[in-house]
Design a protein around this motif. Structure first.
Motif, PDB file in Angstrom:
ATOM      1  N   TYR A 183       0.794  -1.226   0.000  1.00 47.96           N
ATOM      2  CA  TYR A 183       0.000   0.000   0.000  1.00 47.96           C
ATOM      3  C   TYR A 183       0.835   1.289   0.000  1.00 47.96           C
ATOM      4  CZ  TYR A 183      -3.565  -3.376   1.376  1.00 47.96           C
ATOM      5  OH  TYR A 183      -4.400  -4.462   1.427  1.00 47.96           O
ATOM      6  N   GLY A 184       2.176   1.162   0.088  1.00 47.86           N
ATOM      7  CA  GLY A 184       3.007   2.350   0.145  1.00 47.86           C
ATOM      8  C   GLY A 184       3.189   3.017  -1.206  1.00 47.86           C
ATOM      9  N   ASN A 185       3.718   4.248  -1.185  1.00 49.26           N
ATOM     10  CA  ASN A 185       4.023   4.934  -2.439  1.00 49.26           C
ATOM     11  C   ASN A 185       5.337   4.396  -3.012  1.00 49.26           C
ATOM     12  OD1 ASN A 185       6.213   6.254  -1.094  1.00 49.26           O
ATOM     13  ND2 ASN A 185       4.807   7.846  -0.372  1.00 49.26           N
ATOM     14  N   LYS A 186       5.751   4.948  -4.136  1.00 47.19           N
ATOM     15  CA  LYS A 186       6.917   4.395  -4.827  1.00 47.19           C
ATOM     16  C   LYS A 186       8.206   4.563  -4.032  1.00 47.19           C
ATOM     17  CE  LYS A 186       7.870   8.549  -7.613  1.00 47.19           C
ATOM     18  NZ  LYS A 186       8.055   9.051  -8.998  1.00 47.19           N
ATOM     19  N   TRP A 187       8.297   5.630  -3.212  1.00 41.30           N
ATOM     20  CA  TRP A 187       9.498   5.847  -2.427  1.00 41.30           C
ATOM     21  C   TRP A 187       9.601   4.832  -1.292  1.00 41.30           C
ATOM     22  CZ3 TRP A 187      12.552   8.672  -5.121  1.00 41.30           C
ATOM     23  CH2 TRP A 187      12.036   9.696  -5.925  1.00 41.30           C
ATOM     24  N   ILE A 188       8.482   4.580  -0.658  1.00 38.32           N
ATOM     25  CA  ILE A 188       8.474   3.574   0.410  1.00 38.32           C
ATOM     26  C   ILE A 188       8.787   2.199  -0.154  1.00 38.32           C
ATOM     27  CG2 ILE A 188       6.993   2.370   2.067  1.00 38.32           C
ATOM     28  CD1 ILE A 188       5.563   5.000   2.569  1.00 38.32           C
ATOM     29  N   LYS A 189       8.183   1.875  -1.298  1.00 39.01           N
ATOM     30  CA  LYS A 189       8.449   0.575  -1.914  1.00 39.01           C
ATOM     31  C   LYS A 189       9.912   0.434  -2.322  1.00 39.01           C
ATOM     32  CE  LYS A 189       3.748  -0.165  -3.644  1.00 39.01           C
ATOM     33  NZ  LYS A 189       2.882  -0.328  -4.839  1.00 39.01           N
ATOM     34  N   ALA A 190      10.505   1.504  -2.826  1.00 33.44           N
ATOM     35  CA  ALA A 190      11.909   1.456  -3.219  1.00 33.44           C
ATOM     36  C   ALA A 190      12.813   1.272  -2.001  1.00 33.44           C
ATOM     37  CB  ALA A 190      12.280   2.728  -3.968  1.00 33.44           C
ATOM     38  N   LEU A 191      12.494   1.971  -0.901  1.00 33.12           N
ATOM     39  CA  LEU A 191      13.278   1.852   0.329  1.00 33.12           C
ATOM     40  C   LEU A 191      13.205   0.432   0.888  1.00 33.12           C
ATOM     41  CD1 LEU A 191      14.943   3.348   2.489  1.00 33.12           C
ATOM     42  CD2 LEU A 191      12.791   3.855   3.661  1.00 33.12           C
ATOM     43  N   ILE A 192      11.997  -0.130   0.888  1.00 31.65           N
ATOM     44  CA  ILE A 192      11.811  -1.488   1.401  1.00 31.65           C
ATOM     45  C   ILE A 192      12.527  -2.496   0.510  1.00 31.65           C
ATOM     46  CG2 ILE A 192      10.094  -3.305   1.766  1.00 31.65           C
ATOM     47  CD1 ILE A 192       8.168  -1.118   2.693  1.00 31.65           C
ATOM     48  N   ALA A 193      12.455  -2.306  -0.798  1.00 32.87           N
ATOM     49  CA  ALA A 193      13.133  -3.210  -1.728  1.00 32.87           C
ATOM     50  C   ALA A 193      14.639  -3.214  -1.476  1.00 32.87           C
ATOM     51  CB  ALA A 193      12.836  -2.801  -3.169  1.00 32.87           C
ATOM     52  N   GLY A 194      15.217  -2.028  -1.215  1.00 30.26           N
ATOM     53  CA  GLY A 194      16.636  -1.952  -0.908  1.00 30.26           C
ATOM     54  C   GLY A 194      16.971  -2.659   0.399  1.00 30.26           C
ATOM     55  N   TYR A 195      16.120  -2.459   1.419  1.00 33.65           N
ATOM     56  CA  TYR A 195      16.297  -3.116   2.722  1.00 33.65           C
ATOM     57  C   TYR A 195      16.323  -4.632   2.561  1.00 33.65           C
ATOM     58  CZ  TYR A 195      14.764  -4.786   7.363  1.00 33.65           C
ATOM     59  OH  TYR A 195      14.643  -5.463   8.555  1.00 33.65           O
ATOM     60  N   GLU A 196      15.386  -5.153   1.808  1.00 34.79           N
ATOM     61  CA  GLU A 196      15.288  -6.598   1.635  1.00 34.79           C
ATOM     62  C   GLU A 196      16.466  -7.158   0.837  1.00 34.79           C
ATOM     63  OE1 GLU A 196      11.477  -7.287  -0.087  1.00 34.79           O
ATOM     64  OE2 GLU A 196      10.543  -7.540   1.882  1.00 34.79           O
ATOM     65  N   LYS A 197      16.834  -6.468  -0.225  1.00 40.05           N
ATOM     66  CA  LYS A 197      17.937  -6.967  -1.051  1.00 40.05           C
ATOM     67  C   LYS A 197      19.240  -7.026  -0.267  1.00 40.05           C
ATOM     68  CE  LYS A 197      16.128  -5.654  -5.590  1.00 40.05           C
ATOM     69  NZ  LYS A 197      16.297  -4.786  -6.783  1.00 40.05           N
ATOM     70  N   ILE A 198      19.475  -6.014   0.555  1.00 40.30           N
ATOM     71  CA  ILE A 198      20.703  -5.995   1.352  1.00 40.30           C
ATOM     72  C   ILE A 198      20.730  -7.162   2.334  1.00 40.30           C
ATOM     73  CG2 ILE A 198      21.948  -4.729   3.140  1.00 40.30           C
ATOM     74  CD1 ILE A 198      21.064  -2.144   1.733  1.00 40.30           C
ATOM     75  N   LEU A 199      19.640  -7.327   3.092  1.00 42.32           N
ATOM     76  CA  LEU A 199      19.622  -8.364   4.127  1.00 42.32           C
ATOM     77  C   LEU A 199      19.582  -9.772   3.547  1.00 42.32           C
ATOM     78  CD1 LEU A 199      17.260  -6.765   6.780  1.00 42.32           C
ATOM     79  CD2 LEU A 199      19.705  -7.161   6.971  1.00 42.32           C
ATOM     80  N   ARG A 200      18.975  -9.933   2.376  1.00 40.72           N
ATOM     81  CA  ARG A 200      18.893 -11.257   1.772  1.00 40.72           C
ATOM     82  C   ARG A 200      20.142 -11.615   0.975  1.00 40.72           C
ATOM     83  NH1 ARG A 200      13.152 -11.438  -1.184  1.00 40.72           N
ATOM     84  NH2 ARG A 200      13.752 -13.604  -1.515  1.00 40.72           N
ATOM     85  N   SER A 201      21.008 -10.635   0.743  1.00 37.12           N
ATOM     86  CA  SER A 201      22.207 -10.882  -0.065  1.00 37.12           C
ATOM     87  C   SER A 201      23.460 -11.113   0.772  1.00 37.12           C
ATOM     88  CB  SER A 201      22.459  -9.698  -1.012  1.00 37.12           C
ATOM     89  OG  SER A 201      21.357  -9.496  -1.885  1.00 37.12           O
ATOM     90  N   ILE A 202      23.421 -10.701   2.046  1.00 40.35           N
ATOM     91  CA  ILE A 202      24.588 -10.854   2.916  1.00 40.35           C
ATOM     92  C   ILE A 202      24.430 -12.134   3.743  1.00 40.35           C
ATOM     93  CG2 ILE A 202      25.926  -9.804   4.778  1.00 40.35           C
ATOM     94  CD1 ILE A 202      24.879  -7.102   3.896  1.00 40.35           C
ATOM     95  N   PRO A 203      25.464 -12.971   3.794  1.00 47.22           N
ATOM     96  CA  PRO A 203      25.375 -14.183   4.630  1.00 47.22           C
ATOM     97  C   PRO A 203      25.080 -13.844   6.081  1.00 47.22           C
ATOM     98  CG  PRO A 203      27.289 -14.281   3.182  1.00 47.22           C
ATOM     99  CD  PRO A 203      26.728 -12.896   3.052  1.00 47.22           C
TER     100      PRO A 203
END
Length: 206
Positions: free
Chosen positions: A26-46
């Motif tokens: 339900y967030g706007n594009k900025w919130i979605k972009a921020l969350i996408a970055g958060y997830e990619k970082i945490l899911r990419s680091i062992p």
């Protein structure tokens, strides 16, 4: 200690995942972009690297965590990235017409989410969330690297005294297996109780 790490990690991950999944849908594009970055970082680091960064890195900026707290924070934040995907998929599985109906009754997106969408999404999310529970339970063994006396490290202490490594590690493996099966069966029973009647019925074309 293993169970404490598992439950606290899942709890922290869940508390973070629910607002994250809400923002994803339900967030706007900025919130979605921020969350996408958060997830990619945490899911990419062992996970082990995340634990070391928290335990050894944060003291460089004046923030210190105990080994136990570092494990909960590190595994909890990483679990939130995966749990948010589970709940995002479950939220999207609930018909958008229900949110529109909630809005027509004067509810905000947040109220409609909490009262209408979330109760249904939790039911849908339970099966994949059970898998996440199992993953976090096994990942709790990484606390060994920070000196937390969980199941694996306790086995190491016993081995250091007089017992055969193979016997102890097999015992540890059996204990993980028993706990995993017990948790899966318990959550499986909860899933059946909360199942939405007719939700998974497919229409047959004749």
């Amino acid at each position: 200690m293993t169970l404490q790490i598992t439950f606290l990690t899942l709890g922290l991950g869940l508390v973070l995942a629910l607002p994250i999944s809400f923002g994803q849908v339900y967030g706007n594009k900025w919130i979605k972009a921020l969350i996408a970055g958060y997830e990619k970082i945490l899911r990419s680091i062992p996970e082990l690297v995340i634990l070391f960064l928290i335990f050894y890195g944060f003291p460089k900026i004046g923030i210190r965590f105990s080994p136990f707290a570092a494990v909960i924070i590190g595994l909890g934040f990483r679990s939130s990235a995966y749990q948010s995907q589970i709940f995002r998929g479950a939220i999207n599985s609930v018909s958008s017409a229900q949110m529109r109906a909630a809005r027509s009754l004067g509810m905000t997106n947040l109220k409609g989410f909490i009262n209408i969408v979330l109760p249904q999404a939790i039911r849908i999310a339970l099966p994949p969330w059970t898998n996440e529970f199992t993953i976090v339970l096994k990942d709790s063994s990484l606390a060994y690297a920070l000196g937390v006396t969980e199941l694996l490290r306790q086995g190491g202490y016993i081995i250091a005294t007089k017992y055969e490594p193979m016997l102890i590690y097999l015992t540890v493996a059996v204990m993980y297996f028993i706990v995993t099966i017990a948790i899966n069966k318990t959550l499986g029973s909860v899933e059946k109780r909360l199942a939405i009647p007719g939700f998974d019925v497919k229409e047959t074309v004749r």
